[in-house]
Design a protein around this motif. Structure first.
Motif, PDB file in Angstrom:
ATOM      1  N   ARG A 195       0.802  -1.225   0.000  1.00 24.85           N
ATOM      2  CA  ARG A 195       0.000   0.000   0.000  1.00 24.85           C
ATOM      3  C   ARG A 195       0.832   1.272   0.000  1.00 24.85           C
ATOM      4  NH1 ARG A 195      -4.884  -1.446   4.287  1.00 24.85           N
ATOM      5  NH2 ARG A 195      -5.420  -3.510   3.411  1.00 24.85           N
ATOM      6  N   ASP A 196       2.051   1.205   0.491  1.00 27.50           N
ATOM      7  CA  ASP A 196       2.919   2.381   0.521  1.00 27.50           C
ATOM      8  C   ASP A 196       4.358   1.894   0.449  1.00 27.50           C
ATOM      9  OD1 ASP A 196       3.736   5.004   0.667  1.00 27.50           O
ATOM     10  OD2 ASP A 196       2.597   5.480   2.478  1.00 27.50           O
ATOM     11  N   CYS A 220       3.504  -1.362   9.483  1.00 25.33           N
ATOM     12  CA  CYS A 220       2.975  -0.002   9.439  1.00 25.33           C
ATOM     13  C   CYS A 220       4.023   1.042   9.789  1.00 25.33           C
ATOM     14  CB  CYS A 220       1.805   0.140  10.424  1.00 25.33           C
ATOM     15  SG  CYS A 220       0.488  -1.062  10.194  1.00 25.33           S
ATOM     16  N   ASP A 223       2.762   6.553  11.996  1.00 25.22           N
ATOM     17  CA  ASP A 223       1.475   7.245  11.925  1.00 25.22           C
ATOM     18  C   ASP A 223       0.337   6.324  11.493  1.00 25.22           C
ATOM     19  OD1 ASP A 223       2.007   6.838   9.258  1.00 25.22           O
ATOM     20  OD2 ASP A 223       2.124   8.957   8.714  1.00 25.22           O
ATOM     21  N   ASP A 224       0.575   5.010  11.543  1.00 24.31           N
ATOM     22  CA  ASP A 224      -0.416   3.973  11.235  1.00 24.31           C
ATOM     23  C   ASP A 224      -0.646   3.758   9.741  1.00 24.31           C
ATOM     24  OD1 ASP A 224      -0.857   3.136  13.831  1.00 24.31           O
ATOM     25  OD2 ASP A 224      -2.513   4.549  14.161  1.00 24.31           O
ATOM     26  N   ARG A 225       0.054   4.461   8.865  1.00 21.85           N
ATOM     27  CA  ARG A 225      -0.013   4.117   7.449  1.00 21.85           C
ATOM     28  C   ARG A 225       0.476   2.685   7.256  1.00 21.85           C
ATOM     29  NH1 ARG A 225       3.697   6.296   4.624  1.00 21.85           N
ATOM     30  NH2 ARG A 225       4.767   7.310   6.387  1.00 21.85           N
ATOM     31  N   VAL A 226      -0.209   1.947   6.410  1.00 24.17           N
ATOM     32  CA  VAL A 226       0.157   0.553   6.168  1.00 24.17           C
ATOM     33  C   VAL A 226       1.085   0.481   4.960  1.00 24.17           C
ATOM     34  CG1 VAL A 226      -0.680  -1.746   5.566  1.00 24.17           C
ATOM     35  CG2 VAL A 226      -1.984  -0.310   7.167  1.00 24.17           C
ATOM     36  N   TYR A 227       2.286  -0.027   5.199  1.00 29.46           N
ATOM     37  CA  TYR A 227       3.188  -0.279   4.083  1.00 29.46           C
ATOM     38  C   TYR A 227       2.785  -1.551   3.352  1.00 29.46           C
ATOM     39  CZ  TYR A 227       6.436   3.187   6.062  1.00 29.46           C
ATOM     40  OH  TYR A 227       7.009   4.336   6.531  1.00 29.46           O
TER      41      TYR A 227
END
Length: 239
Positions: A195-196, A220, A223-227
């Motif tokens: 996702r990132d 993650c 900041d909780d963004r999911v890699y």
């Protein structure tokens, strides 16, 4: 179909002398990479154009994981190219051609300067002859993350995590995830969503738990963004 012969090495197996899921993914991506090199549209060519292939997702089915010493074929073929997207199948087959594991995958061609998708040019797509896709009953929904998660200590992205596009190689996410999988889970298939992009020095926070009987792990950012999110489906081993 493009394929090359190999043999399962001791450095690629687990304590049961079976190929690890991380090394299975390595065989897949190596096969597509070598195919592109042989076709003249490999890494050097892409760098000259300032573009690169980025993986979006995998769905992998494991019928029988190869074991130490097994002679295998790594196989790959594209099944559709449209817009910025390339759809590609992979397989590991024994010497008789029987598929032991196989996968569907989605890739996107990115402009490395802008970080945005671009339409796949004819000079690239013309090198790949689409073949029929494996029927895999691929679902359409995203991986659902657990409502209750265990959060573990972060893993620092070091230089050996990186690939030629200067972000974390897709197989390295699986390598990290393997440290949190239940040891008695016999995996029959799994999904991976990228996702990132994580880069050198980033922290990967493992967050994992169960969703509808399947084990889900997300790596993650702070900041909780999911890699990367992964869902593993299988049975617990009988003792």
């Amino acid at each position: 179909m493009y394929q090359f012969e190999g043999r399962i090495r001791y450095s690629e197996v687990d304590e049961d002398c079976k190929l690890t899921i991380a090394n299975l993914i390595d065989y897949f991506q190596d096969c597509s990479t070598i195919q592109s090199e042989d076709l003249g549209v490999g890494i050097d060519y892409l760098r000259e154009k300032n573009v690169g292939w980025v993986i979006v997702s995998y769905h992998v089915v494991v019928e029988q994981m190869p074991k130490l010493g097994d002679r295998i074929y790594s196989q790959t073929w594209p099944n559709k190219i449209t817009g910025a997207f390339g759809y590609r199948n992979f397989a590991i087959a024994d010497m008789d051609g029987k598929r032991m594991a196989y996968a569907s995958s989605l890739w996107i061609l990115m402009d490395l300067k802008t970080g945005k998708p671009i339409r796949i040019p004819e000079e690239i797509s013309a090198n790949y002859e689409p073949e029929p896709a494996i029927e895999m009953n691929d679902r359409r929904r995203k991986i659902r993350l657990p409502e209750e998660v265990t959060v573990d200590k972060p893993v620092v992205v070091s230089p050996f995590f990186l690939d030629s596009n200067h972000h974390v190689n897709n197989g390295k996410y699986l390598m990290v995830a393997m440290g949190y999988l239940p040891q008695d889970l016999q995996i029959r298939d799994f999904y991976i969503e990228y996702r990132d992009q994580a880069h050198l020095g980033d922290l990967l926070y493992p967050k994992y738990g169960w969703v509808d009987g399947n084990f889900v792990i997300a790596l993650c950012a702070e900041d909780d963004r999911v890699y990367c999110a992964m869902e593993f489906i299988g049975e617990h081993a009988k003792h």
